[in-house]
Write a protein that holds these residues in place. Structure first.
Motif, short mmCIF file in Angstrom:
data_model
loop_
_atom_site.label_atom_id
_atom_site.label_comp_id
_atom_site.label_asym_id
_atom_site.label_seq_id
_atom_site.Cartn_x
_atom_site.Cartn_y
_atom_site.Cartn_z
N CYS A 11 0.78 -1.35 0.24
CA CYS A 11 -0.13 0.65 0.04
C CYS A 11 0.49 1.09 -0.32
CB CYS A 11 -0.85 0.27 1.07
SG CYS A 11 -0.05 0.22 2.85
N ARG A 12 -0.07 2.24 -0.50
CA ARG A 12 0.86 3.16 -0.51
C ARG A 12 -0.20 4.83 -0.42
NH1 ARG A 12 5.67 6.48 -3.41
NH2 ARG A 12 5.87 7.86 -1.55
N ASN A 13 0.31 5.28 0.00
CA ASN A 13 -0.85 6.96 0.27
C ASN A 13 -2.16 6.30 0.40
OD1 ASN A 13 1.31 8.71 -0.63
ND2 ASN A 13 0.86 8.31 -2.94
N VAL A 14 -1.96 5.69 1.91
CA VAL A 14 -3.46 5.20 2.24
C VAL A 14 -3.77 6.32 3.66
CG1 VAL A 14 -4.28 3.48 4.07
CG2 VAL A 14 -2.26 2.93 2.49
N ALA A 15 -5.53 6.93 3.00
CA ALA A 15 -6.18 7.81 3.75
C ALA A 15 -6.06 7.13 5.04
CB ALA A 15 -7.05 7.70 3.23
N ARG A 16 -6.49 7.48 6.51
CA ARG A 16 -6.27 7.23 7.78
C ARG A 16 -7.82 6.35 8.12
NH1 ARG A 16 -6.03 7.91 13.28
NH2 ARG A 16 -8.52 7.86 13.73
N GLU A 17 -9.18 6.82 7.13
CA GLU A 17 -9.92 5.88 7.02
C GLU A 17 -9.74 4.37 6.40
OE1 GLU A 17 -10.43 9.93 7.79
OE2 GLU A 17 -9.61 9.09 5.95
N SER A 73 -7.82 -1.73 6.71
CA SER A 73 -7.66 -2.59 5.41
C SER A 73 -6.55 -3.26 5.30
CB SER A 73 -9.06 -1.60 4.59
OG SER A 73 -7.72 -0.64 4.01
N VAL A 74 -5.85 -2.51 5.51
CA VAL A 74 -4.58 -2.67 4.46
C VAL A 74 -3.57 -3.12 5.99
CG1 VAL A 74 -3.92 -1.25 3.68
CG2 VAL A 74 -3.03 -0.84 5.41
N ILE A 75 -3.89 -3.46 7.27
CA ILE A 75 -3.55 -4.77 8.11
C ILE A 75 -3.51 -5.89 8.12
CG2 ILE A 75 -3.66 -4.57 10.89
CD1 ILE A 75 -4.98 -1.87 11.22
N GLY A 76 -2.34 -6.85 8.47
CA GLY A 76 -2.88 -8.34 8.16
C GLY A 76 -2.71 -9.14 9.80
N GLY A 77 -2.44 -8.34 10.66
CA GLY A 77 -2.57 -8.83 12.33
C GLY A 77 -1.06 -8.39 12.92
N TYR A 78 -1.81 -8.69 14.31
CA TYR A 78 -0.87 -8.13 15.44
C TYR A 78 0.12 -9.46 16.24
CZ TYR A 78 -5.13 -4.55 14.59
OH TYR A 78 -5.64 -4.01 14.01
N MET A 79 0.97 -8.27 16.77
CA MET A 79 1.93 -9.03 17.30
C MET A 79 1.83 -8.51 18.83
SD MET A 79 4.33 -11.22 14.50
CE MET A 79 5.38 -9.22 14.49
N ILE A 80 3.14 -9.08 19.65
CA ILE A 80 3.89 -8.39 20.72
C ILE A 80 5.23 -8.15 20.35
CG2 ILE A 80 4.36 -8.79 22.99
CD1 ILE A 80 2.04 -10.53 23.31
N VAL A 81 6.22 -7.18 20.74
CA VAL A 81 7.33 -7.22 20.16
C VAL A 81 7.78 -6.27 21.87
CG1 VAL A 81 6.84 -4.87 19.53
CG2 VAL A 81 9.08 -6.32 19.22
N ASP A 116 -3.61 6.71 11.98
CA ASP A 116 -2.21 7.99 11.89
C ASP A 116 -1.17 7.44 11.72
OD1 ASP A 116 -4.18 9.82 12.23
OD2 ASP A 116 -3.53 9.87 14.68
N GLN A 117 -0.11 6.65 12.03
CA GLN A 117 0.65 5.87 11.53
C GLN A 117 1.29 5.33 9.84
OE1 GLN A 117 2.77 3.55 14.65
NE2 GLN A 117 1.25 4.14 16.16
N ILE A 118 -0.06 4.46 10.26
CA ILE A 118 0.14 3.89 8.77
C ILE A 118 -0.05 5.04 7.92
CG2 ILE A 118 -1.55 2.35 6.69
CD1 ILE A 118 -1.96 0.86 9.28
N ALA A 119 -1.17 5.61 8.30
CA ALA A 119 -1.47 6.82 6.34
C ALA A 119 0.17 8.22 6.47
CB ALA A 119 -2.37 8.29 7.46
#
Length: 297
Positions: free
Chosen positions: A144-150, A154-162, A230-233
């Motif tokens: 993805c590129r230039n992703v709107a905050r809204e 939709s571009v998140i695959g999942g989550y982990m602990i780090v 916000d971070q992804i956007a």
């Protein structure tokens, strides 16, 4: 149910679906699925639907207690972290003389630091300022590129602990902080990848850190200064984010350097990180001269 990378003693690394305290191998239960997490994410909705359809009856369940869990994504193209992104942590950092960022402050963790959810953290010979940071890791699910905050979720695959393990004196030597964030073994991740559609609200997850059973950090992702979207956007204005890229989203207050005197990690310490809904990772600190450096996850 999460997606995990596991092996038996001396065996090859396999993808599996976790059912409570058991796991089944996807090579047996759904052989048409890709064999690593990045390829699974890149395969998109069809792969996710097939994964969700897998039942425990479709394979031979194995007890997690008898297996080795590995870093879900040992080789992302990018491993990025954001600094001072919880208000309470920002305040404790300011008390140490660090200036509060006026915008998102990102740095690289070199991917060679990535290790598994139960692997040792090596205390380097060159520093005694070894610190811990519990963080929610967001894993990108599609290019993805230039992703709107809204549209960001939709571009998140999942989550982990780090655990954004940090060598503080090396971190503060350079404004980029990358060297202090990138020592080998200083990126424990896991214990598995929880897919995005299994988490109702990623901005309502409790995080905790324990060192030798002592509670050091406790926070909630609702207190992020810049939230995940916000971070992804922001990042996607600069670069194309790829499947498997890891974003470490910030840590709450309670890091070792903020105590008086500082409570840095020492060989023999055991660090356990927990995030509600994602499980826990636990790593023992060892001295560099005794560390087993082969076969790291």
């Amino acid at each position: 149910m999460p997606l995990a990378v596991f092996s038996t003693s001396g065996g090859e690394r396999l993808l599996g679906k976790v059912f409570g305290d058991r796991i089944i191998g996807l090579a047996e239960a759904a052989p048409e699925l890709p064999r690593d997490v990045k390829a699974f994410l890149a395969a998109g909705a069809a792969a996710r639907e097939r994964f969700h359809a897998v039942r425990i009856e479709d394979g031979r369940p194995l007890a997690l207690s008898g297996l080795c869990l590995h870093a879900p994504i040992p080789d992302p193209e990018k491993f990025l972290g954001i600094g001072m992104n919880y208000a309470d942590h920002s305040q404790e950092a300011e008390a140490l003389g660090l200036e509060k960022p006026q915008s998102q402050k990102w740095f690289n963790k070199q991917v060679s630091c990535i290790t598994g959810p139960h692997d040792d953290i090596v205390k380097p010979v060159v520093s005694d300022d070894l610190d811990y940071e519990v963080e929610l890791a967001v894993v990108i699910g599609k290019a993805c590129r230039n992703v709107a905050r809204e549209e960001a979720r939709s571009v998140i695959g999942g989550y982990m602990i780090v655990n954004d393990v940090s060598v503080r004196d090396w971190q503060f030597r350079s404004p980029t902080v990358t060297l202090g964030k990138s020592f080998d073994t200083h990126g424990p991740t896991g214990p598995w990848l929880t897919l995005d559609d299994e988490i109702a609200d990623p901005h309502d997850l409790e995080l905790r850190t324990f060192v030798n059973g002592d509670l050091r950090q406790q926070g909630n992702t609702r207190h992020l200064i810049y939230d995940i979207y916000d971070q992804i956007a922001y990042l996607s204005q600069v670069m194309t984010l790829k499947p498997g890229d890891i974003l470490a989203t910030g840590t709450p207050a309670g890091v070792g350097i903020a105590f008086d005197p500082p409570k840095f990690l020492r060989p023999g310490d055991v660090v356990r990180l927990e995030i509600a809904g994602l499980g826990q990772i636990e790593n023992r600190v060892v001295a560099a001269r005794t560390a087993h450096m082969e076969g790291m996850s």
